[in-house]
Design a protein around this motif. Sequence first.
Motif, PDB file in Angstrom:
ATOM      1  N   TRP A  20      14.300  -5.634  11.399  1.00 18.47           N
ATOM      2  CA  TRP A  20      14.508  -4.368  12.097  1.00 18.47           C
ATOM      3  C   TRP A  20      14.079  -3.183  11.239  1.00 18.47           C
ATOM      4  O   TRP A  20      13.547  -2.195  11.760  1.00 18.47           O
ATOM      5  N   TYR A  21      14.297  -3.290   9.931  1.00 14.27           N
ATOM      6  CA  TYR A  21      13.958  -2.166   9.051  1.00 14.27           C
ATOM      7  C   TYR A  21      12.445  -2.053   8.897  1.00 14.27           C
ATOM      8  O   TYR A  21      11.895  -0.943   8.863  1.00 14.27           O
ATOM      9  N   ILE A  22      11.774  -3.187   8.810  1.00  7.85           N
ATOM     10  CA  ILE A  22      10.316  -3.178   8.716  1.00  7.85           C
ATOM     11  C   ILE A  22       9.717  -2.614   9.999  1.00  7.85           C
ATOM     12  O   ILE A  22       8.780  -1.805   9.967  1.00  7.85           O
ATOM     13  N   THR A  23      10.247  -3.030  11.141  1.00  7.13           N
ATOM     14  CA  THR A  23       9.764  -2.512  12.427  1.00  7.13           C
ATOM     15  C   THR A  23       9.906  -0.998  12.487  1.00  7.13           C
ATOM     16  O   THR A  23       8.974  -0.296  12.901  1.00  7.13           O
ATOM     17  N   SER A  24      11.051  -0.492  12.064  1.00  8.19           N
ATOM     18  CA  SER A  24      11.271   0.960  12.079  1.00  8.19           C
ATOM     19  C   SER A  24      10.268   1.678  11.192  1.00  8.19           C
ATOM     20  O   SER A  24       9.715   2.710  11.568  1.00  8.19           O
ATOM     21  N   GLY A  25      10.020   1.110  10.010  1.00  4.38           N
ATOM     22  CA  GLY A  25       9.079   1.728   9.094  1.00  4.38           C
ATOM     23  C   GLY A  25       7.652   1.713   9.617  1.00  4.38           C
ATOM     24  O   GLY A  25       6.922   2.706   9.499  1.00  4.38           O
ATOM     25  N   LEU A  26       7.253   0.606  10.239  1.00  4.62           N
ATOM     26  CA  LEU A  26       5.898   0.511  10.785  1.00  4.62           C
ATOM     27  C   LEU A  26       5.713   1.445  11.969  1.00  4.62           C
ATOM     28  O   LEU A  26       4.645   2.029  12.144  1.00  4.62           O
ATOM     29  N   GLN A  27       6.758   1.597  12.770  1.00  6.18           N
ATOM     30  CA  GLN A  27       6.686   2.528  13.896  1.00  6.18           C
ATOM     31  C   GLN A  27       6.563   3.955  13.384  1.00  6.18           C
ATOM     32  O   GLN A  27       5.810   4.757  13.923  1.00  6.18           O
ATOM     33  N   GLU A  28       7.287   4.272  12.327  1.00  2.59           N
ATOM     34  CA  GLU A  28       7.216   5.621  11.766  1.00  2.59           C
ATOM     35  C   GLU A  28       5.830   5.895  11.208  1.00  2.59           C
ATOM     36  O   GLU A  28       5.268   6.970  11.387  1.00  2.59           O
ATOM     37  N   GLU A  29       5.256   4.880  10.550  1.00  2.00           N
ATOM     38  CA  GLU A  29       3.904   5.023  10.006  1.00  2.00           C
ATOM     39  C   GLU A  29       2.901   5.258  11.134  1.00  2.00           C
ATOM     40  O   GLU A  29       2.011   6.095  11.049  1.00  2.00           O
TER      41      GLU A  29
ATOM     42  N   ALA B  76       0.827  -1.207   0.000  1.00  2.00           N
ATOM     43  CA  ALA B  76       0.000   0.000   0.000  1.00  2.00           C
ATOM     44  C   ALA B  76       0.864   1.261   0.000  1.00  2.00           C
ATOM     45  O   ALA B  76       0.405   2.338  -0.406  1.00  2.00           O
ATOM     46  N   GLN B  77       2.125   1.113   0.459  1.00  2.00           N
ATOM     47  CA  GLN B  77       3.066   2.233   0.453  1.00  2.00           C
ATOM     48  C   GLN B  77       3.919   2.250  -0.809  1.00  2.00           C
ATOM     49  O   GLN B  77       4.850   3.059  -0.927  1.00  2.00           O
ATOM     50  N   GLY B  78       3.615   1.326  -1.750  1.00  2.00           N
ATOM     51  CA  GLY B  78       4.315   1.312  -3.026  1.00  2.00           C
ATOM     52  C   GLY B  78       5.508   0.387  -3.102  1.00  2.00           C
ATOM     53  O   GLY B  78       6.279   0.436  -4.058  1.00  2.00           O
ATOM     54  N   MET B  79       5.694  -0.500  -2.117  1.00  2.00           N
ATOM     55  CA  MET B  79       6.833  -1.410  -2.121  1.00  2.00           C
ATOM     56  C   MET B  79       6.396  -2.791  -2.601  1.00  2.00           C
ATOM     57  O   MET B  79       5.508  -3.398  -2.023  1.00  2.00           O
ATOM     58  N   PRO B  80       7.005  -3.326  -3.654  1.00  2.00           N
ATOM     59  CA  PRO B  80       6.613  -4.640  -4.181  1.00  2.00           C
ATOM     60  C   PRO B  80       6.972  -5.766  -3.206  1.00  2.00           C
ATOM     61  O   PRO B  80       7.902  -5.638  -2.400  1.00  2.00           O
ATOM     62  N   GLU B  81       6.229  -6.878  -3.296  1.00  2.00           N
ATOM     63  CA  GLU B  81       6.433  -7.990  -2.368  1.00  2.00           C
ATOM     64  C   GLU B  81       7.863  -8.530  -2.420  1.00  2.00           C
ATOM     65  O   GLU B  81       8.436  -8.884  -1.384  1.00  2.00           O
ATOM     66  N   GLU B  82       8.448  -8.610  -3.593  1.00  2.00           N
ATOM     67  CA  GLU B  82       9.813  -9.127  -3.707  1.00  2.00           C
ATOM     68  C   GLU B  82      10.785  -8.319  -2.852  1.00  2.00           C
ATOM     69  O   GLU B  82      11.674  -8.879  -2.207  1.00  2.00           O
ATOM     70  N   MET B  83      10.602  -7.027  -2.854  1.00  2.00           N
ATOM     71  CA  MET B  83      11.449  -6.155  -2.040  1.00  2.00           C
ATOM     72  C   MET B  83      11.170  -6.374  -0.561  1.00  2.00           C
ATOM     73  O   MET B  83      12.091  -6.492   0.252  1.00  2.00           O
ATOM     74  N   VAL B  84       9.884  -6.427  -0.188  1.00  2.00           N
ATOM     75  CA  VAL B  84       9.502  -6.637   1.206  1.00  2.00           C
ATOM     76  C   VAL B  84      10.116  -7.932   1.726  1.00  2.00           C
ATOM     77  O   VAL B  84      10.649  -7.991   2.841  1.00  2.00           O
ATOM     78  N   ASN B  85      10.075  -8.966   0.934  1.00  2.40           N
ATOM     79  CA  ASN B  85      10.541 -10.288   1.348  1.00  2.40           C
ATOM     80  C   ASN B  85      12.048 -10.326   1.596  1.00  2.40           C
ATOM     81  O   ASN B  85      12.545 -11.220   2.284  1.00  2.40           O
ATOM     82  N   SER B  86      12.778  -9.371   1.051  1.00  4.25           N
ATOM     83  CA  SER B  86      14.238  -9.354   1.215  1.00  4.25           C
ATOM     84  C   SER B  86      14.689  -8.533   2.417  1.00  4.25           C
ATOM     85  O   SER B  86      15.858  -8.572   2.800  1.00  4.25           O
ATOM     86  N   LEU B  87      13.755  -7.787   3.039  1.00  2.00           N
ATOM     87  CA  LEU B  87      14.124  -6.863   4.114  1.00  2.00           C
ATOM     88  C   LEU B  87      14.321  -7.572   5.447  1.00  2.00           C
ATOM     89  O   LEU B  87      13.605  -8.501   5.788  1.00  2.00           O
ATOM     90  N   GLU B  88      15.285  -7.078   6.218  1.00  2.00           N
ATOM     91  CA  GLU B  88      15.473  -7.578   7.571  1.00  2.00           C
ATOM     92  C   GLU B  88      14.369  -7.018   8.478  1.00  2.00           C
ATOM     93  O   GLU B  88      13.877  -5.901   8.271  1.00  2.00           O
TER      94      GLU B  88
END
Length: 232
Positions: free
Chosen positions: A70-79, A56-68
Amino acid sequence: MMKRMCCFLKLTGPVWTSGGLNEEEMMDLITFDDDTLLEDVIDEEMYEEIVTIMEAQGMPEEMVNSLEPWYITSGLQEEEEGNATFDAGVDWHYLERAVEDGKEIEELEGQIISLLALNEQSLELQLEQLEDVMNPEDVDMPDVDGDDLVEMWLAGEEEPLIEYWEEVTYGEEYDRVYLWDRNERNADIIDEILQEDDGQTYLALIGAFHFFIEPGVQDFLEERGYTVERIN
């Protein structure tokens, strides 16, 4: 006599931007080092929920699946904290004063350093935080809000702040990554600045928990021979 004040602002909180990293360096930092994928380390339901949020934020699943994690947590907290502003704190007050007076402003700890620190976390710690961000209703948080913390700080109430941290911390590794290592690094930077002995007076703005949770910045400065005095 104060000849000139130089404010050193430490940026805290979640980080989405890459600071001084180029795109390739940023990708190396925030993605798994091996062939591990996000879907390998979390359950299917959480994975699908994260993919939905990120797509929904414009990031494709392939990219999401490669992320560690900690980075996802930081992004969700910022959101989640997207409506928060920086214009009500002491940092902003002194920043505005410095800008008005034409004083030099620098960072004690920049975004790259913050990213590197978060990347040092074990996978277990990363997953624990991600789980809590994704399921906040299951997290037993103290009945204290931001205003309460500010009031404690203004009143010089150290013990309630320490007790709050002890309730929300994830343990020794979390304290080391988020506080101890950063405290020592900030003390080193302050020491380097003061060793220049250029006759200026400096103002360093650092979060309260970096003093109250030992070893704090002041402890590392005292190890380097400085006298630190607390003024309420």
